[in-house]
Design a protein around this motif. Structure first.
Motif, PDB file in Angstrom:
ATOM      1  N   ALA A 219       0.770  -1.209   0.114  1.00 49.40           N
ATOM      2  CA  ALA A 219      -0.150  -0.064   0.041  1.00 49.40           C
ATOM      3  C   ALA A 219       1.060   1.311   0.137  1.00 49.40           C
ATOM      4  CB  ALA A 219      -0.803  -0.058   1.163  1.00 49.40           C
ATOM      5  N   LEU A 220       1.837   1.263   0.775  1.00 47.11           N
ATOM      6  CA  LEU A 220       2.777   2.308   0.774  1.00 47.11           C
ATOM      7  C   LEU A 220       3.452   2.594  -0.491  1.00 47.11           C
ATOM      8  CD1 LEU A 220       3.922   4.735   2.357  1.00 47.11           C
ATOM      9  CD2 LEU A 220       5.893   2.948   3.042  1.00 47.11           C
ATOM     10  N   GLY A 221       3.939   1.674  -1.322  1.00 55.81           N
ATOM     11  CA  GLY A 221       4.729   1.810  -2.470  1.00 55.81           C
ATOM     12  C   GLY A 221       3.734   2.279  -3.686  1.00 55.81           C
ATOM     13  N   ILE A 222       2.372   1.623  -3.650  1.00 54.72           N
ATOM     14  CA  ILE A 222       1.627   2.153  -4.672  1.00 54.72           C
ATOM     15  C   ILE A 222       1.255   3.553  -4.165  1.00 54.72           C
ATOM     16  CG2 ILE A 222      -0.815   2.043  -5.290  1.00 54.72           C
ATOM     17  CD1 ILE A 222      -0.810  -0.954  -4.842  1.00 54.72           C
ATOM     18  N   SER A 223       1.005   4.119  -3.137  1.00 57.68           N
ATOM     19  CA  SER A 223       0.606   5.358  -2.784  1.00 57.68           C
ATOM     20  C   SER A 223       2.309   6.414  -3.112  1.00 57.68           C
ATOM     21  CB  SER A 223       0.386   5.500  -1.298  1.00 57.68           C
ATOM     22  OG  SER A 223      -0.714   4.915  -0.872  1.00 57.68           O
ATOM     23  N   LEU A 224       3.124   6.059  -2.700  1.00 57.75           N
ATOM     24  CA  LEU A 224       4.474   6.732  -3.194  1.00 57.75           C
ATOM     25  C   LEU A 224       4.461   7.196  -4.734  1.00 57.75           C
ATOM     26  CD1 LEU A 224       6.988   5.223  -0.880  1.00 57.75           C
ATOM     27  CD2 LEU A 224       5.799   7.457  -0.564  1.00 57.75           C
ATOM     28  N   VAL A 225       4.201   6.097  -5.509  1.00 53.22           N
ATOM     29  CA  VAL A 225       4.396   6.362  -7.042  1.00 53.22           C
ATOM     30  C   VAL A 225       3.252   7.375  -7.414  1.00 53.22           C
ATOM     31  CG1 VAL A 225       3.905   5.050  -8.874  1.00 53.22           C
ATOM     32  CG2 VAL A 225       5.332   4.155  -7.384  1.00 53.22           C
ATOM     33  N   VAL A 226       1.985   7.025  -6.656  1.00 50.59           N
ATOM     34  CA  VAL A 226       0.682   8.084  -7.088  1.00 50.59           C
ATOM     35  C   VAL A 226       1.103   9.570  -6.749  1.00 50.59           C
ATOM     36  CG1 VAL A 226      -1.549   8.452  -6.591  1.00 50.59           C
ATOM     37  CG2 VAL A 226      -0.794   6.171  -7.036  1.00 50.59           C
ATOM     38  N   TYR A 227       1.550   9.600  -5.366  1.00 52.41           N
ATOM     39  CA  TYR A 227       1.875  11.120  -5.057  1.00 52.41           C
ATOM     40  C   TYR A 227       2.888  11.677  -5.866  1.00 52.41           C
ATOM     41  CZ  TYR A 227      -0.908  11.562  -0.907  1.00 52.41           C
ATOM     42  OH  TYR A 227      -1.944  11.952  -0.015  1.00 52.41           O
ATOM     43  N   ALA A 228       4.305  10.976  -6.343  1.00 54.27           N
ATOM     44  CA  ALA A 228       5.155  11.361  -7.142  1.00 54.27           C
ATOM     45  C   ALA A 228       4.612  12.011  -8.640  1.00 54.27           C
ATOM     46  CB  ALA A 228       6.194  10.379  -7.197  1.00 54.27           C
ATOM     47  N   LEU A 229       3.810  10.952  -9.137  1.00 54.07           N
ATOM     48  CA  LEU A 229       3.199  11.385 -10.468  1.00 54.07           C
ATOM     49  C   LEU A 229       2.420  12.362 -10.497  1.00 54.07           C
ATOM     50  CD1 LEU A 229       2.389   7.526 -11.721  1.00 54.07           C
ATOM     51  CD2 LEU A 229       4.422   9.248 -12.601  1.00 54.07           C
ATOM     52  N   VAL A 230       1.618  12.580  -9.467  1.00 59.52           N
ATOM     53  CA  VAL A 230       0.554  13.581  -9.354  1.00 59.52           C
ATOM     54  C   VAL A 230       1.480  14.943  -8.927  1.00 59.52           C
ATOM     55  CG1 VAL A 230      -1.233  14.649  -7.843  1.00 59.52           C
ATOM     56  CG2 VAL A 230      -1.370  12.333  -8.811  1.00 59.52           C
ATOM     57  N   ALA A 231       2.517  14.919  -8.252  1.00 57.93           N
ATOM     58  CA  ALA A 231       3.125  16.099  -7.650  1.00 57.93           C
ATOM     59  C   ALA A 231       3.923  16.803  -8.832  1.00 57.93           C
ATOM     60  CB  ALA A 231       4.122  15.822  -6.653  1.00 57.93           C
ATOM     61  N   VAL A 232       4.444  15.913  -9.667  1.00 58.18           N
ATOM     62  CA  VAL A 232       5.340  16.209 -10.889  1.00 58.18           C
ATOM     63  C   VAL A 232       4.167  16.908 -11.952  1.00 58.18           C
ATOM     64  CG1 VAL A 232       6.523  15.319 -12.815  1.00 58.18           C
ATOM     65  CG2 VAL A 232       7.097  14.609 -10.783  1.00 58.18           C
ATOM     66  N   ALA A 233       3.157  16.250 -12.056  1.00 61.45           N
ATOM     67  CA  ALA A 233       2.135  16.837 -13.111  1.00 61.45           C
ATOM     68  C   ALA A 233       1.752  18.144 -12.665  1.00 61.45           C
ATOM     69  CB  ALA A 233       1.045  15.827 -13.067  1.00 61.45           C
TER      70      ALA A 233
END
Length: 413
Positions: A219-233
């Motif tokens: 769950a943490l790994g998936i969340s980190l990927v999502v947050y990084a993608l959204v922050a960059v976008a």
């Protein structure tokens, strides 16, 4: 009297979804703006720092959950490894801090759904979520699964729209302030801390020694990927200056990227996300309340499991009523800072507890709880001054309650 055990119904998938529902929630729609205001173009550095601290905390929590697969999370770990007081203090911080978070999530629902009636909608949302949780944890997991699917779909659409649209100019190269980056990391940590909900449900998870550590990590790994993608976008679409002043950063980002048609869908996603966060938060707070009631740190009347639905219904109703009253009467958006402080103290105790594990007890690498503990302290005291002062005051109050109660009637485990 022997406590009535909760029923083990949650699978690995259910546990992962509950963790995702807590992490990929309202924070992704709201936390980026205040974090950008503190960190500027250092937002991604702050995100990375928050991620490292979250990973250490998650690893320590997973090791402890494997050893102590029961409801309560760090309240149980602190009690078993460090002593009654430290377990109590962790439980106090979790219940108080997350109760404020529940109210903030409810107010987020009200703000997006019907701004003119924000408090009324917030209170209704709390009562609805409490009813869902009352009917059983499996129904909560099912509802969270639907919510996570909707939110992830909206976030993917927003990221694609931002990537395809025009990008902000050279403001991404503005000066970076180290103190601001640390403060932003502390604020972003608020959104990452949902994996605690998996550990607090330890008594309801199937094969908890195996399931909980895997669920937390995934769950943490998936969340980190999502947050990084959204922050960059969002950074690419708005730049740090515009992001810092946005009240609805994802909606503003898709509009700036030329996808205004997506803005109402993003608003719906924000409401759904906040509902998912509220659902998981109430679930976790009620379980910690149950564990503390069992040990006499909270009224023992709350130590009751419903014979049909298999949930701590009195604890859930008590938490629901308190949060509904707060959401109906207070503006708790500023409570994010206080909640972050309380949760960081909670994980400080978790890391200290994990550091006492022996090799044959599944101890993590020595550096992980040490780095996690240091990270928690640094981020906690990097938060806005008022958050630190209120947080210290609340923990001082909790310690005072412990001391006074211990004089009258020492708690019994």
């Amino acid at each position: 009297m022997t406590p009535v055990p909760l029923q083990r119904r949650l699978s690995l998938t259910d546990s992962i979804v509950i963790g995702l529902g807590s992490m990929v929630g309202a924070g992704i729609f709201a936390a980026l703006a205040p974090a950008a205001a503190a960190a500027g173009s250092g937002l991604l550095i702050a995100l990375a720092i928050a991620a490292v601290v979250a990973y250490c905390n998650a690893t320590s929590s997973a090791s402890l959950a494997r050893r102590y697969p029961q409801s309560g999370g760090t309240y149980v770990y602190g009690r078993e490894r460090l002593g009654e007081f430290w377990g109590y203090l962790a439980g106090w911080g979790f219940v108080v801090g997350k109760t404020a978070s529940c109210a903030a999530m409810a107010l987020t629902i009200g703000a997006y759904a019907w701004p003119e009636q924000q408090h009324l909608i917030a209170a209704i949302a709390v009562l609805g979520v409490t009813a869902i949780n009352y009917l059983g944890v499996q129904k909560s997991a099912l509802a969270t699964r639907v919510i996570v699917a909707v939110v992830l779909t909206v976030l993917v659409a927003a990221v694609v729209a931002c990537a395809a649209g025009p990008h902000a100019g050279g403001s991404l190269t503005s000066a970076i302030d180290a103190g601001g980056v640390l403060q932003a990391a502390g604020l972003l940590f608020f959104a990452f801390a949902g994996y605690a909900r998996i550990a607090t449900l330890g008594e309801e998870v199937v094969e908890p020694e195996r399931t909980i550590p895997r669920a937390i990590t995934i769950a943490l790994g998936i969340s980190l990927v999502v947050y990084a993608l959204v922050a960059v976008a969002v950074l690419s679409a708005l730049g740090p200056d515009r992001l810092a002043t946005a009240t609805d950063p994802l909606r503003a980002a898709v509009t700036a990227a030329g996808a205004a048609w997506l803005a109402p869908i993003v608003s719906v996603g924000a409401v759904v996300a906040a509902t998912g966060s509220l659902l998981a938060l109430v679930l976790g707070v009620s379980r910690t309340t149950l564990a503390m009631a069992r040990d006499g740190h909270l009224p023992r009347a709350l130590d009751v499991v419903h014979p049909k639905y298999g949930v701590p219904h009195r604890a859930e109703l008590a938490v629901g009523v308190v949060v509904a009253v707060l959401a109906a009467t207070l503006d708790l958006r500023s409570a994010i800072g206080f909640s972050s402080f309380a949760v960081l103290v909670y994980y400080l105790i978790a890391n200290a507890s994990a550091a006492t594990l022996h090799a044959d007890e599944g101890r993590p690498a020595r550096a992980i709880p040490v780095l996690g503990a240091v990270g928690c302290v640094v981020l906690a005291f990097s938060l806005p001054a008022w958050s630190v002062l209120i947080g210290l005051g609340v923990f001082a109050l909790g310690a005072t309650v412990w001391a006074l109660r211990a004089r009258v009637s020492p708690p019994q485990g």
